[in-house]
Scaffold this motif. Sequence first.
Motif, PDB file in Angstrom:
ATOM      1  N   PHE A 113       0.968  -0.839  -0.100  1.00 26.66           N
ATOM      2  CA  PHE A 113       0.024  -0.229   0.238  1.00 26.66           C
ATOM      3  C   PHE A 113       1.113   1.054  -0.016  1.00 26.66           C
ATOM      4  O   PHE A 113       0.780   2.018  -0.935  1.00 26.66           O
ATOM      5  CB  PHE A 113      -0.576   0.182   1.451  1.00 26.66           C
ATOM      6  N   ARG A 114       2.069   1.392   1.069  1.00 30.12           N
ATOM      7  CA  ARG A 114       3.264   2.696   0.866  1.00 30.12           C
ATOM      8  C   ARG A 114       3.181   2.319  -0.655  1.00 30.12           C
ATOM      9  O   ARG A 114       3.729   4.200  -1.010  1.00 30.12           O
ATOM     10  CB  ARG A 114       3.810   2.065   2.020  1.00 30.12           C
ATOM     11  N   THR A 115       3.616   1.980  -1.062  1.00 34.54           N
ATOM     12  CA  THR A 115       4.507   1.246  -2.814  1.00 34.54           C
ATOM     13  C   THR A 115       3.344   2.452  -3.607  1.00 34.54           C
ATOM     14  O   THR A 115       3.959   3.261  -4.565  1.00 34.54           O
ATOM     15  CB  THR A 115       4.792   0.217  -2.617  1.00 34.54           C
ATOM     16  N   ASP A 116       2.198   1.468  -3.311  1.00 34.10           N
ATOM     17  CA  ASP A 116       1.141   2.332  -4.381  1.00 34.10           C
ATOM     18  C   ASP A 116       1.156   3.367  -4.445  1.00 34.10           C
ATOM     19  O   ASP A 116       1.110   4.470  -4.907  1.00 34.10           O
ATOM     20  CB  ASP A 116      -0.030   1.677  -4.241  1.00 34.10           C
ATOM     21  N   GLU A 208      -8.471   5.880  -5.887  1.00 28.80           N
ATOM     22  CA  GLU A 208      -8.332   4.279  -6.792  1.00 28.80           C
ATOM     23  C   GLU A 208      -7.095   3.240  -5.774  1.00 28.80           C
ATOM     24  O   GLU A 208      -7.457   2.179  -5.649  1.00 28.80           O
ATOM     25  CB  GLU A 208      -7.121   4.838  -8.330  1.00 28.80           C
ATOM     26  N   VAL A 209      -6.228   3.902  -4.814  1.00 26.56           N
ATOM     27  CA  VAL A 209      -5.376   3.432  -4.762  1.00 26.56           C
ATOM     28  C   VAL A 209      -5.995   2.564  -3.252  1.00 26.56           C
ATOM     29  O   VAL A 209      -5.629   1.674  -2.984  1.00 26.56           O
ATOM     30  CB  VAL A 209      -4.142   3.702  -4.328  1.00 26.56           C
ATOM     31  N   ILE A 210      -6.798   3.593  -3.058  1.00 27.92           N
ATOM     32  CA  ILE A 210      -7.893   3.169  -1.426  1.00 27.92           C
ATOM     33  C   ILE A 210      -8.723   2.045  -1.650  1.00 27.92           C
ATOM     34  O   ILE A 210      -8.766   1.178  -1.245  1.00 27.92           O
ATOM     35  CB  ILE A 210      -8.032   4.153  -0.296  1.00 27.92           C
ATOM     36  N   LYS A 211      -9.642   2.277  -3.008  1.00 31.83           N
ATOM     37  CA  LYS A 211     -10.364   1.421  -3.635  1.00 31.83           C
ATOM     38  C   LYS A 211      -9.465  -0.249  -3.952  1.00 31.83           C
ATOM     39  O   LYS A 211     -10.232  -1.098  -2.995  1.00 31.83           O
ATOM     40  CB  LYS A 211     -10.854   1.942  -4.534  1.00 31.83           C
ATOM     41  N   GLY A 212      -9.175  -0.238  -4.450  1.00 30.23           N
ATOM     42  CA  GLY A 212      -7.736  -0.964  -4.777  1.00 30.23           C
ATOM     43  C   GLY A 212      -7.761  -1.656  -3.445  1.00 30.23           C
ATOM     44  O   GLY A 212      -7.577  -3.368  -3.206  1.00 30.23           O
ATOM     45  N   TYR A 213      -6.546  -1.228  -2.665  1.00 32.93           N
ATOM     46  CA  TYR A 213      -6.255  -2.088  -0.970  1.00 32.93           C
ATOM     47  C   TYR A 213      -7.476  -2.058  -0.473  1.00 32.93           C
ATOM     48  O   TYR A 213      -7.470  -2.969  -0.328  1.00 32.93           O
ATOM     49  CB  TYR A 213      -5.315  -0.238  -0.586  1.00 32.93           C
ATOM     50  N   ASN A 214      -8.516  -2.008  -0.563  1.00 29.45           N
ATOM     51  CA  ASN A 214      -9.669  -2.131   0.553  1.00 29.45           C
ATOM     52  C   ASN A 214     -10.680  -3.121  -0.275  1.00 29.45           C
ATOM     53  O   ASN A 214     -10.520  -4.170   0.840  1.00 29.45           O
ATOM     54  CB  ASN A 214     -10.988  -1.206   0.496  1.00 29.45           C
ATOM     55  N   CYS A 216      -8.794  -5.229  -1.863  1.00 27.62           N
ATOM     56  CA  CYS A 216      -7.837  -6.665  -2.140  1.00 27.62           C
ATOM     57  C   CYS A 216      -8.224  -6.978  -0.688  1.00 27.62           C
ATOM     58  O   CYS A 216      -7.794  -8.737  -0.380  1.00 27.62           O
ATOM     59  CB  CYS A 216      -6.550  -5.936  -2.125  1.00 27.62           C
ATOM     60  N   MET A 217      -8.135  -6.411   0.605  1.00 29.45           N
ATOM     61  CA  MET A 217      -8.186  -6.701   1.971  1.00 29.45           C
ATOM     62  C   MET A 217      -9.266  -7.134   2.364  1.00 29.45           C
ATOM     63  O   MET A 217      -9.110  -8.359   3.121  1.00 29.45           O
ATOM     64  CB  MET A 217      -7.839  -5.670   2.805  1.00 29.45           C
ATOM     65  N   LYS A 218     -10.427  -7.040   1.737  1.00 28.63           N
ATOM     66  CA  LYS A 218     -11.483  -7.963   1.661  1.00 28.63           C
ATOM     67  C   LYS A 218     -11.843  -9.382   1.181  1.00 28.63           C
ATOM     68  O   LYS A 218     -12.510 -10.369   1.723  1.00 28.63           O
ATOM     69  CB  LYS A 218     -12.461  -6.719   0.891  1.00 28.63           C
ATOM     70  N   GLU A 219     -10.863  -9.090   0.442  1.00 29.56           N
ATOM     71  CA  GLU A 219     -10.377 -10.363   0.108  1.00 29.56           C
ATOM     72  C   GLU A 219     -10.181 -11.384   0.371  1.00 29.56           C
ATOM     73  O   GLU A 219      -9.882 -12.702   0.424  1.00 29.56           O
ATOM     74  CB  GLU A 219     -10.034 -10.541  -1.824  1.00 29.56           C
ATOM     75  N   ILE A 220      -8.461 -10.857   0.832  1.00 32.27           N
ATOM     76  CA  ILE A 220      -8.255 -11.842   1.581  1.00 32.27           C
ATOM     77  C   ILE A 220      -8.866 -12.209   2.520  1.00 32.27           C
ATOM     78  O   ILE A 220      -9.210 -13.242   3.616  1.00 32.27           O
ATOM     79  CB  ILE A 220      -6.880 -11.121   1.943  1.00 32.27           C
ATOM     80  N   PHE A 221      -9.274 -11.486   3.480  1.00 31.44           N
ATOM     81  CA  PHE A 221      -9.989 -11.703   5.190  1.00 31.44           C
ATOM     82  C   PHE A 221     -11.439 -12.627   4.540  1.00 31.44           C
ATOM     83  O   PHE A 221     -12.078 -13.494   5.854  1.00 31.44           O
ATOM     84  CB  PHE A 221     -10.803 -10.884   5.576  1.00 31.44           C
ATOM     85  N   LYS A 222     -11.985 -12.205   3.468  1.00 28.70           N
ATOM     86  CA  LYS A 222     -13.060 -13.602   2.640  1.00 28.70           C
ATOM     87  C   LYS A 222     -12.591 -15.278   3.245  1.00 28.70           C
ATOM     88  O   LYS A 222     -13.754 -15.425   3.517  1.00 28.70           O
ATOM     89  CB  LYS A 222     -13.291 -13.495   1.749  1.00 28.70           C
ATOM     90  N   GLN A 223     -11.224 -15.446   3.084  1.00 28.83           N
ATOM     91  CA  GLN A 223     -10.712 -17.548   3.326  1.00 28.83           C
ATOM     92  C   GLN A 223     -11.230 -16.920   3.957  1.00 28.83           C
ATOM     93  O   GLN A 223     -11.246 -18.118   4.556  1.00 28.83           O
ATOM     94  CB  GLN A 223      -9.148 -16.031   2.985  1.00 28.83           C
ATOM     95  N   GLY A 224     -11.076 -16.558   5.431  1.00 28.97           N
ATOM     96  CA  GLY A 224     -11.144 -16.364   7.353  1.00 28.97           C
ATOM     97  C   GLY A 224     -13.096 -17.241   7.201  1.00 28.97           C
ATOM     98  O   GLY A 224     -13.194 -18.267   7.718  1.00 28.97           O
ATOM     99  N   VAL A 225     -14.149 -16.784   6.005  1.00 29.69           N
ATOM    100  CA  VAL A 225     -14.822 -17.264   6.591  1.00 29.69           C
ATOM    101  C   VAL A 225     -15.365 -18.551   5.786  1.00 29.69           C
ATOM    102  O   VAL A 225     -16.114 -19.468   6.686  1.00 29.69           O
ATOM    103  CB  VAL A 225     -16.184 -16.469   5.091  1.00 29.69           C
ATOM    104  N   LYS A 226     -14.308 -19.104   4.847  1.00 31.95           N
ATOM    105  CA  LYS A 226     -14.238 -20.832   4.531  1.00 31.95           C
ATOM    106  C   LYS A 226     -13.317 -21.324   5.162  1.00 31.95           C
ATOM    107  O   LYS A 226     -13.561 -22.943   5.069  1.00 31.95           O
ATOM    108  CB  LYS A 226     -13.381 -20.160   3.440  1.00 31.95           C
ATOM    109  N   VAL A 227     -13.385 -21.320   6.310  1.00 30.60           N
ATOM    110  CA  VAL A 227     -12.343 -22.491   7.396  1.00 30.60           C
ATOM    111  C   VAL A 227     -12.944 -23.595   8.266  1.00 30.60           C
ATOM    112  O   VAL A 227     -14.273 -23.115   8.711  1.00 30.60           O
ATOM    113  CB  VAL A 227     -11.260 -21.137   8.111  1.00 30.60           C
TER     114      VAL A 227
END
Length: 227
Positions: A113-116, A208-214, A216-227
């Motif tokens: 996120f910092r690099t972006d 755009e950067v914040i939208k992409g960050y949010n 991506c983070m949402k997709e990452i944490f969606k994995q937790g629902v499948k555990v």
Amino acid sequence: MTTKVKAVAYRLTGGSKTVYSADYEEKILLFNNFKKQIEKLMGLMVTLVTDNLVTELKQKISRDTVDSGMNKFEKVGQAIYKYSSQIENDSSAAVLKTAKEIFDNAGQKHRSFRTDMLENVQKSMKEWIETNAKNVSKELKSVDNKRDELDCAINKLRKKPDDLDIQAVKERAESMFKEELEKTDKLLDDEIKESQSVISSAMIALMEVIKGYNKCMKEIFKQGVKV
């Protein structure tokens, strides 16, 4: 004495002082206002990525603890890892292992996120400040210097109105001042427009950067629902 000191001395004793037009003065104020706004926005960009900046700094200077250079997501992942290594229930350990991977992924995204932000948002503003704005400041100073030279020539001519050499110096100083003023006036127009473009483009990129960050983070944490 330098030309500027002489000009100030003349003015203090009632000598000539060439006055800029209200329009020119207004442009300078407007330019400086946009410059300050861009500098302020750059500061806000740093605030948004401060966690990453601090993390990198800690990684370079810290030798005390393993997690001192981790960002907030990675620290959670590390805490989960430490806890999972202490429990014997395989099912629970598997859940914690998955959770750690999720937080590790989030931590890596948080770093990118910092690099972006720096590349897509702050870079254009920084370039404008360090190049365009710096050049305008240089030209504004040059105009002031030319005005000082003109005022000195005018005041010298008042003392010796029939001196042809001083008349020539005054005419040359007046011509150079007008030329420099016209050039800088146009430069102000151009850079005021450019600064507005830089700000608007940076804000679009920021969203755009914040939208992409949010996202991506949402997709990452969606994995937790499948555990």
